[in-house]
Write a protein that holds these residues in place. Structure first.
Motif, PDB file in Angstrom:
ATOM      1  N   GLU A  77      19.218 -32.075  20.127  1.00  0.00           N
ATOM      2  CA  GLU A  77      19.955 -31.292  19.146  1.00  0.00           C
ATOM      3  C   GLU A  77      20.101 -29.879  19.676  1.00  0.00           C
ATOM      4  N   VAL A  78      21.186 -29.225  19.264  1.00  0.00           N
ATOM      5  CA  VAL A  78      21.350 -27.816  19.604  1.00  0.00           C
ATOM      6  C   VAL A  78      21.077 -27.027  18.338  1.00  0.00           C
ATOM      7  N   ARG A  79      20.154 -26.103  18.411  1.00  0.00           N
ATOM      8  CA  ARG A  79      19.804 -25.287  17.239  1.00  0.00           C
ATOM      9  C   ARG A  79      20.273 -23.855  17.458  1.00  0.00           C
TER      10      ARG A  79
ATOM     11  N   TRP B 180      18.916 -22.897  21.092  1.00  0.00           N
ATOM     12  CA  TRP B 180      17.936 -23.726  21.767  1.00  0.00           C
ATOM     13  C   TRP B 180      18.409 -25.166  21.862  1.00  0.00           C
TER      14      TRP B 180
ATOM     15  N   THR C  44      19.880 -26.345  10.779  1.00  0.00           N
ATOM     16  CA  THR C  44      21.193 -26.088  11.361  1.00  0.00           C
ATOM     17  C   THR C  44      22.260 -26.792  10.558  1.00  0.00           C
TER      18      THR C  44
ATOM     19  N   ASP D 115       5.999 -24.956  20.081  1.00  0.00           N
ATOM     20  CA  ASP D 115       6.895 -26.089  20.242  1.00  0.00           C
ATOM     21  C   ASP D 115       7.620 -26.467  18.955  1.00  0.00           C
TER      22      ASP D 115
ATOM     23  N   ASP E  40       9.769 -23.363  12.359  1.00  0.00           N
ATOM     24  CA  ASP E  40      10.208 -23.110  10.979  1.00  0.00           C
ATOM     25  C   ASP E  40      10.880 -24.301  10.286  1.00  0.00           C
TER      26      ASP E  40
ATOM     27  N   MET F 279      12.941 -23.772  14.368  1.00  0.00           N
ATOM     28  CA  MET F 279      13.355 -25.156  14.619  1.00  0.00           C
ATOM     29  C   MET F 279      12.879 -26.026  13.475  1.00  0.00           C
ATOM     30  N   GLU F 280      13.070 -27.291  13.620  1.00  0.00           N
ATOM     31  CA  GLU F 280      12.529 -28.236  12.644  1.00  0.00           C
ATOM     32  C   GLU F 280      11.095 -28.576  13.049  1.00  0.00           C
ATOM     33  N   PRO F 281      10.316 -29.022  12.074  1.00  0.00           N
ATOM     34  CA  PRO F 281       8.914 -29.344  12.406  1.00  0.00           C
ATOM     35  C   PRO F 281       8.819 -30.400  13.501  1.00  0.00           C
ATOM     36  N   GLN F 282       9.806 -31.297  13.568  1.00  0.00           N
ATOM     37  CA  GLN F 282       9.716 -32.397  14.537  1.00  0.00           C
ATOM     38  C   GLN F 282      10.400 -32.065  15.868  1.00  0.00           C
ATOM     39  N   ASP F 283      10.879 -30.827  16.009  1.00  0.00           N
ATOM     40  CA  ASP F 283      11.593 -30.453  17.230  1.00  0.00           C
ATOM     41  C   ASP F 283      10.641 -30.137  18.378  1.00  0.00           C
ATOM     42  N   ARG F 284      11.046 -30.552  19.599  1.00  0.00           N
ATOM     43  CA  ARG F 284      10.344 -30.101  20.798  1.00  0.00           C
ATOM     44  C   ARG F 284      11.362 -29.366  21.655  1.00  0.00           C
ATOM     45  N   ILE F 285      11.089 -28.109  21.920  1.00  0.00           N
ATOM     46  CA  ILE F 285      12.075 -27.296  22.621  1.00  0.00           C
ATOM     47  C   ILE F 285      12.163 -27.714  24.085  1.00  0.00           C
TER      48      ILE F 285
ATOM     49  N   ARG G 177      13.207 -37.961  14.675  1.00  0.00           N
ATOM     50  CA  ARG G 177      13.458 -37.934  13.234  1.00  0.00           C
ATOM     51  C   ARG G 177      12.388 -38.716  12.493  1.00  0.00           C
TER      52      ARG G 177
END
Lengths: 200, 332
Positions: free
Chosen positions: A170-172, A185, B10, B3, B6, A1-7, A191
């Motif tokens: 967001e959909v990853r 996910w 996308t 949480d 990487d 994911m991105e560093p700022q993402d929370r699943i 952001r």
């Protein structure tokens, strides 16, 4: 994911993705029907993968169709960055990636492959890019996830899964070819502020 | 599962991707290797557009670029203009003949006019070093240096680098010789900065009268050397860049004659035979029989026309990467 993402949720694991791709490969094969009115033979069909993950998805579909039917579809790679409409509203310019379509798209039946369908703006720019390259006979649109929230009248012909989402989510889609994991996910993203430019 | 993880993306528009850290392109002295690589990589994608049936993309629609040329230039101006048109920008040409310009004052006035005409980007060529920098202080527009005196000509160096990158696996350890009038050459300076930033070694070669004393100290890291013998410059050299000799330099007494220049510093067929991997470049226009023997210009290892093609692609990349970035800019 991105560093700022929370699943928030995992929408698909590797097996789900695998099954979905199998189904979609079948759907493309069904499309290839020379006997149908306006139908065409396999050599008139081609897959167009959209940078970046659409390319890997298109390659997987190509391999599956080869395995199921023994058909080898042509495959092209499209980057529609130069055709985007949000050039002046973005804080950072998207990196322009390669477009490589080693065949004439004119009179071909194309299946455009992308990972996520959201506002429809990327699909719009992809269509413009394709039209500048030639005049395809038909274009079908395939996505793994349709997350809704369309801003343009665009729809996909083949959808892996429909997931209603809200802005801020967001959909990853993550693929083992380029990511350290495989699956889809739903994440919540905060952001970060775009950094200011360093003056000369 | 953690949480956050990487750094893959996308969507190519996600934050966190490389971007230019500059708002203008005044020179390559302050550009990092990563920024130069981003420009070259972007230029490769734009070069593909030039080979298509429709050689135009809508990327810079709505952006107005003025080509402000205070010095006569045909190819650089045409190259920029073509790059702007290929990106669907609106372009205006503003050519000022040198004779009518009393520089400082007029430049400021011109800048005020540009401001009033709501122009987004200015491509400027001027005989005074620093003129593009001066413009950045007068106007809000993005400034691209298309050559300022003997200071820099960054897009020329970038197109040279793209041409080299197509032929050589890496800049690291590459030996590039720049031959000719180094003193008056903005091309040499921009190349010096960019090539050494990417890890190449640069040899400067020319008559003593045309190489500034101590120029090898201009870049740190000991990657630059100076020689006054062509044979020495070509020994172990991967790429030789010949610079154009301006006839007025001879008239000023900086070297005795064009014939003597050619004999001492001109690249001839025998040099290509002695160095079977040597690539020849020239920023153009070539004085055949002076910097390069005529047979060398037409040789398959002379990539002068590839440089021209790459010039349009590199300028498209620079325009794209610098255009429309918010600086109080409204969304449109």
């Amino acid at each position: 994911m991105e560093p700022q993402d929370r699943i928030k949720a995992q929408l698909m694991d590797a097996r789900d993705l695998d099954r979905t791709l199998n189904r979609m490969a079948q759907q493309i094969v069904e499309l290839i029907d020379p006997a149908a009115p306006g139908g065409a033979s396999a050599d008139q069909f081609a897959l167009i993968g959209m940078q970046t993950r659409g390319v890997h998805l298109a390659r997987r579909l190509q391999a599956r169709i080869r395995a199921i039917e023994g058909i080898d579809l042509d495959l092209g790679v499209l980057d529609a960055t130069m055709y985007r409409d949000d050039f002046r509203v973005r804080m950072k310019h998207p990196v322009v990636r390669a477009t490589h379509i080693p065949f004439d798209v004119s009179r071909r039946h194309l299946v455009l492959v992308d990972d996520v369908l959201y506002t429809g703006r990327t699909a719009r720019s992809a269509l413009d890019a394709l039209m500048d390259l030639g005049r395809p006979a038909t274009v079908h649109f395939l996505v793994i996830v349709d997350r809704g929230l369309r801003e343009l009248p665009i729809t996909a012909d083949f959808v892996g899964r429909r997931v209603p989402t809200i802005p801020g989510e967001e959909v990853r889609v993550r693929l083992r070819e380029i990511d350290d994991r495989e699956g889809v996910w739903l994440v919540e993203t905060a952001r970060p502020q775009a950094p200011g430019r360093v003056p000369l | 599962m953690a949480d956050t993880l990487d750094t893959a993306h996308t969507d190519p528009t996600e934050p966190g991707l490389p971007a230019l850290q500059h708002r203008h392109l005044l020179g390559l002295a302050t550009y990092s290797a990563a920024e130069i690589r981003l420009i070259l990589e972007t230029a490769r994608q734009f070069r593909d557009v030039l080979g298509r049936r429709i050689k135009r993309v809508p990327t810079l629609r709505g952006i107005t670029v003025v080509n402000l040329f205070f010095e006569p230039s045909t190819r650089t101006r045409i190259s920029f203009e073509l790059a702007e048109k290929r990106l669907s920008a609106d372009t205006v040409n503003f050519s000022v003949s040198t004779s009518s310009v009393s520089k400082g004052e007029t430049l400021k006035d011109t800048a005020r006019n540009i401001e009033a005409m709501k122009i987004d980007m200015v491509v400027v060529r001027h005989k005074s070093p620093g003129a593009p920098h001066f413009l950045t202080q007068c106007v809000d527009a993005v400034i691209i240096n298309a050559g300022d005196g003997a200071h820099e000509h960054p897009t020329q160096a970038l197109l040279d680098l793209l041409t080299i990158a197509d032929l050589k696996p890496s800049f690291e350890g590459l030996n590039v010789s720049i031959i000719g009038d180094i003193t008056h050459s903005r091309v040499a300076r921009s190349n010096l900065y960019a090539l050494t930033a990417l890890g190449a070694h640069v040899t400067l070669c020319g008559p003593r009268t045309l190489i500034p004393y101590g120029i090898e100290e201009m870049v740190e890291g000991g990657r630059v050397r100076v020689t006054h013998r062509l044979e020495e410059a070509l020994e172990g050299c991967d790429v030789a860049m010949a610079l154009r000799i301006q006839l007025e330099r001879q008239e000023a007494g900086l070297f005795p004659s064009l014939r003597e220049y050619h004999e001492r510093f001109g690249i001839r067929l025998e040099h290509l035979e002695q160095h079977p991997d040597l690539i020849i470049m020239h920023p153009g226009p070539v004085n055949r029989g002076v910097e390069l023997a005529s047979e060398v210009v037409d040789h398959e290892r002379a990539v002068i026309l590839d440089q021209v093609t790459n010039g349009v692609a590199v300028r498209m990349a620079v325009l794209y990467l610098l255009a429309g970035l918010p600086d109080g800019e409204g969304a449109g």
